[in-house]
Write an enzyme that holds these catalytic residues in place. Structure first.
Site, mmCIF file in Angstrom:
data_model
loop_
_atom_site.group_PDB
_atom_site.id
_atom_site.type_symbol
_atom_site.label_atom_id
_atom_site.label_comp_id
_atom_site.label_asym_id
_atom_site.label_seq_id
_atom_site.Cartn_x
_atom_site.Cartn_y
_atom_site.Cartn_z
ATOM 1 N N ALA A 167 0.827 -1.218 0.000
ATOM 2 C CA ALA A 167 0.000 0.000 0.000
ATOM 3 C C ALA A 167 0.853 1.256 0.000
ATOM 4 O O ALA A 167 1.721 1.423 0.861
ATOM 5 C CB ALA A 167 -0.928 0.011 1.212
ATOM 6 N N ALA A 204 10.147 2.463 -1.216
ATOM 7 C CA ALA A 204 10.105 3.307 -2.419
ATOM 8 C C ALA A 204 11.217 4.353 -2.388
ATOM 9 O O ALA A 204 11.875 4.600 -3.410
ATOM 10 C CB ALA A 204 8.740 3.978 -2.549
ATOM 11 N N GLY A 224 6.324 1.276 5.800
ATOM 12 C CA GLY A 224 7.253 0.337 5.172
ATOM 13 C C GLY A 224 7.356 0.549 3.673
ATOM 14 O O GLY A 224 8.448 0.520 3.096
ATOM 15 N N CYS A 225 6.231 0.762 3.027
ATOM 16 C CA CYS A 225 6.218 0.952 1.575
ATOM 17 C C CYS A 225 6.898 2.259 1.189
ATOM 18 O O CYS A 225 7.568 2.344 0.163
ATOM 19 C CB CYS A 225 4.800 0.875 1.042
ATOM 20 S SG CYS A 225 4.059 -0.755 1.301
ATOM 21 N N THR A 226 6.743 3.284 2.023
ATOM 22 C CA THR A 226 7.418 4.553 1.778
ATOM 23 C C THR A 226 8.927 4.368 1.896
ATOM 24 O O THR A 226 9.689 4.840 1.041
ATOM 25 C CB THR A 226 6.920 5.632 2.753
ATOM 26 O OG1 THR A 226 5.516 5.830 2.523
ATOM 27 C CG2 THR A 226 7.674 6.941 2.571
#
Length: 158
Positions: free
Chosen positions: A43, A53, A48-50
């Site tokens: 998401a 990325a 974590g995804c930030t």
């Protein structure tokens, strides 16, 4: 739901054409002749995804210098991906797989363990695809933090 399929080195990477964060579409066919790092994340705009990325963003110049293109894929709609790109200055394409069909084809969507429970969702994964569109590496259940550095080491880029 059963465990998802797992891709193996040498297999043909499932092709796709998906909407992007910039309003266009991106297909794997368009990237033939280049090495591709396709990474699946649960998401946009979550911690974590930030982190993941931003790690790819910060390594992008050296990855591209080594011949790799980076593409992020999640089930988020293109509008959310655009907001993610803007907020975190993401400099590589983000593609929207809202029906999760491409994530499923890559084995990056299905049952997984989360805090000791079995849930269905995106399995954080990274795929290295060669110039002919074949899987070179299929890495499942990767960690958001430290993954890009480990991938760079594994690819001999450090």
């Amino acid at each position: 739901m059963t465990s998802p399929i797992r891709l193996a080195p040498g297999e043909t990477a499932p092709d796709f054409t998906l909407p992007t964060d910039t309003g266009g579409t991106l297909s794997l066919k368009e990237l033939r002749g280049r090495k591709v790092i396709l990474y699946a994340y649960p998401a946009a705009m979550t911690p974590g995804c930030t982190k993941q990325a931003c790690d790819f963003r910060d390594s992008l110049a050296s990855l591209q210098a080594a011949g790799y293109e980076v593409v992020g894929i999640s089930p988020d709609p293109p509008e959310k991906l655009a907001a993610f790109r803007e907020r975190d200055a993401i400099t590589f394409p983000l593609v929207a797989d809202t029906d999760r069909s491409v994530l499923t084809a890559y084995g990056a969507y299905g049952e997984k363990q989360s805090y000791g429970r079995t849930v269905t969702g995106v399995i954080r994964s990274t795929f290295v695809i060669d110039e002919e569109g074949r899987i070179e590496r299929a890495l499942y259940n990767v960690k958001a933090t430290g993954h890009v550095a480990k991938l760079r080491r594994d690819l001999g880029l450090d």
